[in-house]
Scaffold this motif. Structure first.
Motif: not given
Length: 85
Positions: A12-25
């Motif tokens: 919830n605090q860093d959805a953008g970071g989670a989306k970037k991580a999802a690009e790697k897996g």
């Protein structure tokens, strides 16, 4: 492919970071320490479902596009004679 695990609070605090991580897996999102959700890139999702498109995607396509639709054949076990008592 790397798998990332984050808490729902951090998501919830860093959805953008989670989306970037999802690009790697896949990103596993936990609630109270237990896996609750998985965030995937759209490409990984398409691989998972075998490239099938959703009904929404089919309906939203351009009018000029053709739709390949072959409904599955039903076998005889689906229907049976009516029983009247």
């Amino acid at each position: 492919m790397s798998i990332t695990t984050i808490s729902s609070r951090r998501f919830n605090q860093d959805a953008g970071g989670a989306k970037k991580a999802a690009e790697k897996g896949p990103v596993i999102i936990t609630d109270r320490g237990r896996p609750a959700h998985v965030l995937l890139s759209y490409g990984d999702y398409q691989k998972l479902v075998g490239g099938q498109r959703s009904l929404l995607e089919i309906v939203a396509q351009d009018e000029d596009d053709e739709i390949d639709f072959e409904p599955p054949r039903m076998d005889d076990s689906f229907s049976r004679p009516a029983e009247f008592d």
